[in-house]
Design an enzyme around this catalytic site. Structure first.
Site, PDB file in Angstrom:
ATOM      1  N   GLU A  84       1.200  67.791  -0.871  1.00 15.67           N
ATOM      2  CA  GLU A  84       1.873  68.822   0.120  1.00 15.67           C
ATOM      3  C   GLU A  84       3.088  69.563  -0.103  1.00 15.67           C
ATOM      4  O   GLU A  84       3.577  70.542   0.429  1.00 15.67           O
ATOM      5  CB  GLU A  84       1.488  68.504   1.559  1.00 15.67           C
ATOM      6  CG  GLU A  84       0.105  68.432   2.080  1.00 15.67           C
ATOM      7  CD  GLU A  84      -0.553  69.786   2.043  1.00 15.67           C
ATOM      8  OE1 GLU A  84      -0.058  70.627   2.697  1.00 15.67           O
ATOM      9  OE2 GLU A  84      -1.480  69.979   1.213  1.00 15.67           O
ATOM     10  N   TYR A 103       4.460  68.995   8.181  1.00 14.31           N
ATOM     11  CA  TYR A 103       4.047  67.853   7.548  1.00 14.31           C
ATOM     12  C   TYR A 103       4.664  67.710   5.944  1.00 14.31           C
ATOM     13  O   TYR A 103       5.336  66.963   5.592  1.00 14.31           O
ATOM     14  CB  TYR A 103       2.515  67.637   7.388  1.00 14.31           C
ATOM     15  CG  TYR A 103       2.206  66.516   6.453  1.00 14.31           C
ATOM     16  CD1 TYR A 103       2.414  65.178   6.744  1.00 14.31           C
ATOM     17  CD2 TYR A 103       1.856  66.662   5.253  1.00 14.31           C
ATOM     18  CE1 TYR A 103       1.939  64.142   5.922  1.00 14.31           C
ATOM     19  CE2 TYR A 103       1.393  65.712   4.120  1.00 14.31           C
ATOM     20  CZ  TYR A 103       1.366  64.369   4.588  1.00 14.31           C
ATOM     21  OH  TYR A 103       1.043  63.535   3.835  1.00 14.31           O
ATOM     22  N   SER A 130       3.863  63.256  -1.244  1.00 13.75           N
ATOM     23  CA  SER A 130       2.460  63.989  -0.926  1.00 13.75           C
ATOM     24  C   SER A 130       2.599  65.398  -2.009  1.00 13.75           C
ATOM     25  O   SER A 130       3.724  65.903  -1.988  1.00 13.75           O
ATOM     26  CB  SER A 130       2.112  64.366   0.424  1.00 13.75           C
ATOM     27  OG  SER A 130       1.029  65.277   0.255  1.00 13.75           O
TER      28      SER A 130
HETATM   29  P1  NAP Z   1      -3.962  57.637   7.356  1.00 16.55           P
HETATM   30  O1  NAP Z   1      -5.359  57.251   7.163  1.00 16.55           O
HETATM   31  O2  NAP Z   1      -3.912  58.939   8.296  1.00 16.55           O
HETATM   32  O3  NAP Z   1      -3.187  56.521   7.898  1.00 16.55           O
HETATM   33  C1  NAP Z   1      -2.006  56.651   8.420  1.00 16.55           C
HETATM   34  C2  NAP Z   1      -1.376  55.348   8.866  1.00 16.55           C
HETATM   35  O4  NAP Z   1      -0.073  55.437   9.378  1.00 16.55           O
HETATM   36  C3  NAP Z   1      -2.172  54.882  10.318  1.00 16.55           C
HETATM   37  O5  NAP Z   1      -2.327  53.325   9.778  1.00 16.55           O
HETATM   38  C4  NAP Z   1      -1.647  55.150  11.172  1.00 16.55           C
HETATM   39  O6  NAP Z   1      -1.642  54.072  12.204  1.00 16.55           O
HETATM   40  C5  NAP Z   1       0.197  54.899  10.697  1.00 16.55           C
HETATM   41  N1  NAP Z   1       0.883  55.404  11.503  1.00 16.55           N
HETATM   42  C6  NAP Z   1       1.096  56.549  12.288  1.00 16.55           C
HETATM   43  N2  NAP Z   1       2.178  56.652  12.820  1.00 16.55           N
HETATM   44  C7  NAP Z   1       2.750  55.424  12.801  1.00 16.55           C
HETATM   45  C8  NAP Z   1       4.141  55.000  13.502  1.00 16.55           C
HETATM   46  N3  NAP Z   1       4.823  55.674  14.315  1.00 16.55           N
HETATM   47  N4  NAP Z   1       4.493  53.686  13.007  1.00 16.55           N
HETATM   48  C9  NAP Z   1       3.667  53.027  12.403  1.00 16.55           C
HETATM   49  N5  NAP Z   1       2.597  53.465  11.947  1.00 16.55           N
HETATM   50  C10 NAP Z   1       2.140  54.716  12.054  1.00 16.55           C
HETATM   51  O7  NAP Z   1      -3.388  58.122   6.052  1.00 16.55           O
HETATM   52  P2  NAP Z   1      -3.577  57.914   4.704  1.00 16.55           P
HETATM   53  O8  NAP Z   1      -4.689  58.796   3.850  1.00 16.55           O
HETATM   54  O9  NAP Z   1      -4.166  56.368   4.381  1.00 16.55           O
HETATM   55  O10 NAP Z   1      -2.346  58.242   3.605  1.00 16.55           O
HETATM   56  C11 NAP Z   1      -1.281  57.143   3.563  1.00 16.55           C
HETATM   57  C12 NAP Z   1      -0.135  57.688   3.234  1.00 16.55           C
HETATM   58  O11 NAP Z   1      -0.101  58.515   1.969  1.00 16.55           O
HETATM   59  C13 NAP Z   1       0.413  58.572   4.534  1.00 16.55           C
HETATM   60  O12 NAP Z   1       1.802  58.587   4.480  1.00 16.55           O
HETATM   61  C14 NAP Z   1       0.123  60.085   4.006  1.00 16.55           C
HETATM   62  O13 NAP Z   1       0.808  60.941   4.667  1.00 16.55           O
HETATM   63  C15 NAP Z   1       0.251  59.868   2.605  1.00 16.55           C
HETATM   64  N6  NAP Z   1      -0.412  60.678   1.435  1.00 16.55           N
HETATM   65  C16 NAP Z   1      -1.992  60.706   1.633  1.00 16.55           C
HETATM   66  C17 NAP Z   1      -2.462  61.454   0.892  1.00 16.55           C
HETATM   67  C18 NAP Z   1      -4.234  61.460   1.013  1.00 16.55           C
HETATM   68  O14 NAP Z   1      -4.732  62.407   0.350  1.00 16.55           O
HETATM   69  N7  NAP Z   1      -4.610  60.509   1.647  1.00 16.55           N
HETATM   70  C19 NAP Z   1      -1.872  62.024  -0.136  1.00 16.55           C
HETATM   71  C20 NAP Z   1      -0.621  62.177  -0.248  1.00 16.55           C
HETATM   72  C21 NAP Z   1       0.076  61.275   0.590  1.00 16.55           C
HETATM   73  P3  NAP Z   1      -2.924  54.254  13.483  1.00 16.55           P
HETATM   74  O15 NAP Z   1      -4.248  53.821  12.776  1.00 16.55           O
HETATM   75  O16 NAP Z   1      -2.398  53.670  14.607  1.00 16.55           O
HETATM   76  O17 NAP Z   1      -2.885  55.938  13.593  1.00 16.55           O
HETATM   77  O1  F7E Z   2      -7.685  70.112   4.269  1.00 14.81           O
HETATM   78  C1  F7E Z   2      -9.299  73.256   4.122  1.00 14.81           C
HETATM   79  C2  F7E Z   2      -7.851  73.331   4.781  1.00 14.81           C
HETATM   80  O2  F7E Z   2      -7.078  68.414   5.938  1.00 14.81           O
HETATM   81  C3  F7E Z   2      -7.847  70.585   2.833  1.00 14.81           C
HETATM   82  C4  F7E Z   2      -3.620  64.915   3.982  1.00 14.81           C
HETATM   83  O3  F7E Z   2      -4.003  63.552   3.458  1.00 14.81           O
HETATM   84  O4  F7E Z   2      -3.783  65.704   1.695  1.00 14.81           O
HETATM   85  C5  F7E Z   2      -4.319  65.947   2.874  1.00 14.81           C
HETATM   86  O5  F7E Z   2      -3.982  67.230   3.342  1.00 14.81           O
HETATM   87  C6  F7E Z   2      -8.199  71.727   2.963  1.00 14.81           C
HETATM   88  C7  F7E Z   2      -7.161  72.726   3.632  1.00 14.81           C
HETATM   89  O6  F7E Z   2      -6.384  67.911   3.713  1.00 14.81           O
HETATM   90  C8  F7E Z   2     -11.340  72.704   6.858  1.00 14.81           C
HETATM   91  O7  F7E Z   2      -7.213  74.696   5.264  1.00 14.81           O
HETATM   92  C9  F7E Z   2     -10.891  74.048   5.358  1.00 14.81           C
HETATM   93  O8  F7E Z   2      -6.541  73.821   2.809  1.00 14.81           O
HETATM   94  O9  F7E Z   2      -8.659  67.658   4.224  1.00 14.81           O
HETATM   95  P1  F7E Z   2      -7.466  68.450   4.581  1.00 14.81           P
HETATM   96  P2  F7E Z   2      -5.157  68.550   3.339  1.00 14.81           P
HETATM   97  O10 F7E Z   2      -4.410  69.525   4.335  1.00 14.81           O
HETATM   98  O11 F7E Z   2      -4.761  68.987   1.742  1.00 14.81           O
HETATM   99  C10 F7E Z   2      -2.631  65.817   1.342  1.00 14.81           C
HETATM  100  C11 F7E Z   2      -2.149  65.684  -0.179  1.00 14.81           C
HETATM  101  C12 F7E Z   2      -1.582  64.865   2.440  1.00 14.81           C
HETATM  102  O12 F7E Z   2      -0.685  64.277   2.101  1.00 14.81           O
HETATM  103  C13 F7E Z   2      -1.975  64.893   3.744  1.00 14.81           C
HETATM  104  O13 F7E Z   2      -1.753  63.667   4.302  1.00 14.81           O
HETATM  105  O14 F7E Z   2      -9.478  72.123   3.283  1.00 14.81           O
HETATM  106  N1  F7E Z   2     -10.350  73.322   5.180  1.00 14.81           N
HETATM  107  N2  F7E Z   2     -12.017  73.707   6.395  1.00 14.81           N
HETATM  108  C14 F7E Z   2     -10.310  72.305   6.403  1.00 14.81           C
HETATM  109  N3  F7E Z   2      -9.579  71.417   6.187  1.00 14.81           N
HETATM  110  C15 F7E Z   2      -9.784  70.674   7.535  1.00 14.81           C
HETATM  111  N4  F7E Z   2      -9.108  69.374   7.848  1.00 14.81           N
HETATM  112  N5  F7E Z   2     -11.051  70.791   8.386  1.00 14.81           N
HETATM  113  C16 F7E Z   2     -11.646  72.016   8.270  1.00 14.81           C
HETATM  114  O15 F7E Z   2     -12.623  72.454   8.874  1.00 14.81           O
END
Ligand code: NAP
Ligand code: F7E
Length: 319
Positions: free
Chosen positions: A125, A147, A123
């Site tokens: 992050e 995270y 990520s």
């Molecule tokens: P998501 O919607 O939160 O999905 C996370 C998945 O992980 C869900 O299916 C969840 O199951 C499962 N999970 C959580 N704990 C588990 C455990 N102990 N054992 C098995 N499964 C478990 O996340 P996403 O947005 O699809 O992201 C997919 C991956 O990419 C994640 O690793 C995330 O950290 C990473 N990532 C995401 C982004 C982004 O912007 N979306 C960017 C960079 C990296 P439940 O449905 O049961 O909760």
């Molecule tokens: O926040 C700001 C908050 O929770 C984005 C995950 O998929 O992407 C995701 O992480 C920004 C932050 O995503 C609210 O402070 C303002 O700066 O949508 P987010 P994230 O933290 O960037 C990365 C790449 C991952 O890997 C993670 O799994 O938005 N913000 N107001 C807020 N954020 C939330 N959630 N809620 C608010 O009300």
């Protein structure tokens, strides 16, 4: 027939990746953890075509058994505790699932079949308090949340198993990617859902945290394609995937509200409850390596993404 095992199948990316793999002719085994009620909403339309099996990243035995039983050729590790704020309230769980969970899968691969190709969902992050702008594969990490710290571990253990055991282990450093299937607590979906509710008269305001945070947002459907491409290369590597542009939360609000003829300033209320103990202020990718080597290109622009999400929430809530 190639077989892909996908952890996190019930999540946003799991559902898009499963769709893509089916189209490419894979047998798809989706790993879901046991819960008292099933949460297959995002994969409902795929249930006839994929096999959903129980497994948990916290349970080494379940991962070993699944690899032995289904003999995948590729494993995509998308499972994680992925919500940044929860990583402060549940830091040890986040470390166990998001960091150590990666080692457990890699260990299963090492014991069962080291020829399995492995994708790790790393990520942006990990860049956190960014050391350079834009961020590429060589940019040093400075994570700003439990995270982010857990993802740095997951990334380096992936690199380490590649170098120590010759496993085809790729790490995709993906910047934020969103879609109508994004979880409701993430800011983009919170905004699109809030806009739709306000437009339909269900609520009157939208409470958000830091509006000045900047992210490089793309469409999840495009990003899962990059995951697959990484496992089709001759050698495993690390790749940054993003749009190469950044936008603030405020800008996301402006476009989302104006798409339905409203001004965000009339509805958005800043609530410090949503501020984070440490913020990631600015993320912007340099995806030139992925573009050159993977020939990866996104198909949905930032503006199209915002509108797609608002339209989808409007249609859902009208029903
Ligand atoms: P998501 O919607 O939160 O999905 C996370 C998945 O992980 C869900 O299916 C969840 O199951 C499962 N999970 C959580 N704990 C588990 C455990 N102990 N054992 C098995 N499964 C478990 O996340 P996403 O947005 O699809 O992201 C997919 C991956 O990419 C994640 O690793 C995330 O950290 C990473 N990532 C995401 C982004 C982004 O912007 N979306 C960017 C960079 C990296 P439940 O449905 O049961 O909760
Ligand atoms: O926040 C700001 C908050 O929770 C984005 C995950 O998929 O992407 C995701 O992480 C920004 C932050 O995503 C609210 O402070 C303002 O700066 O949508 P987010 P994230 O933290 O960037 C990365 C790449 C991952 O890997 C993670 O799994 O938005 N913000 N107001 C807020 N954020 C939330 N959630 N809620 C608010 O009300």
């Amino acid at each position: 027939m190639p077989t892909a095992l996908v952890t996190g199948i019930t999540g946003q990316d799991g559902s898009y990746l499963a769709q893509l793999l089916l189209k490419k002719g894979y047998r798809v085994i989706g790993v879901a953890r046991r819960s008292s009620t099933v949460n297959y909403e995002r994969i409902q339309h795929l249930l006839d075509d994929i096999t959903v099996v129980q497994g948990d990243l916290q349970d080494q035995g379940s991962l070993l058994t699944l690899l032995e039983e289904y003999e995948p050729t590729e494993v995509y590790n998308l499972a994680a505790q992925s919500f940044v704020p929860t990583s402060w309230s549940q830091p040890a769980l986040t470390g166990d699932v998001t960091a150590l969970g990666v080692t457990r899968i890699l260990e299963a691969i090492r014991f069962v079949n080291p020829k399995i190709r492995f994708y790790q969902a790393s990520s942006s992050e990990m860049f956190g308090k960014v050391m350079e702008v834009p961020q590429n594969e060589e940019t040093p990490f400075y994570p700003r949340s439990p995270y982010g710290v857990a993802k740095v571990y997951g990334h380096w253990i992936t690199v380490n198993y590649r170098e120590s055991f010759g496993i085809f282990a790729a790490s995709g450093i993906l910047f934020n990617h969103e879609s109508p299937r994004r979880g409701l607590e993430f800011v983009t979906r919170k905004i699109s859902d809030g806009v739709a509710k306000i437009k339909l008269g269900v609520t009157k305001e939208l409470r958000l945290g830091n509006l000045d945070a900047q992210r490089d947002w793309g469409f999840a459907g495009d990003y899962v394609h990059a995951m697959w491409l990484m496992l089709q290369q001759a050698t495993p590597d690390n790749y940054v995937i993003g749009m190469g542009e950044t936008h603030s939360v405020r800008e996301f609000c402006e476009i989302a509200f104006s798409h339905v003829g409203l001004d965000y300033k009339d509805f958005v209320v800043v609530d410090e409850k949503y501020y984070r103990p440490a913020e990631v202020d600015l993320l912007i990718s340099d995806p030139s390596k992925a573009r050159a080597q993977l020939k990866w290109e996104p198909s949905v622009t930032f503006n199209e993404l915002v509108k797609m999400m608002v339209d989808s929430d409007l249609a859902r809530l009208k029903k």
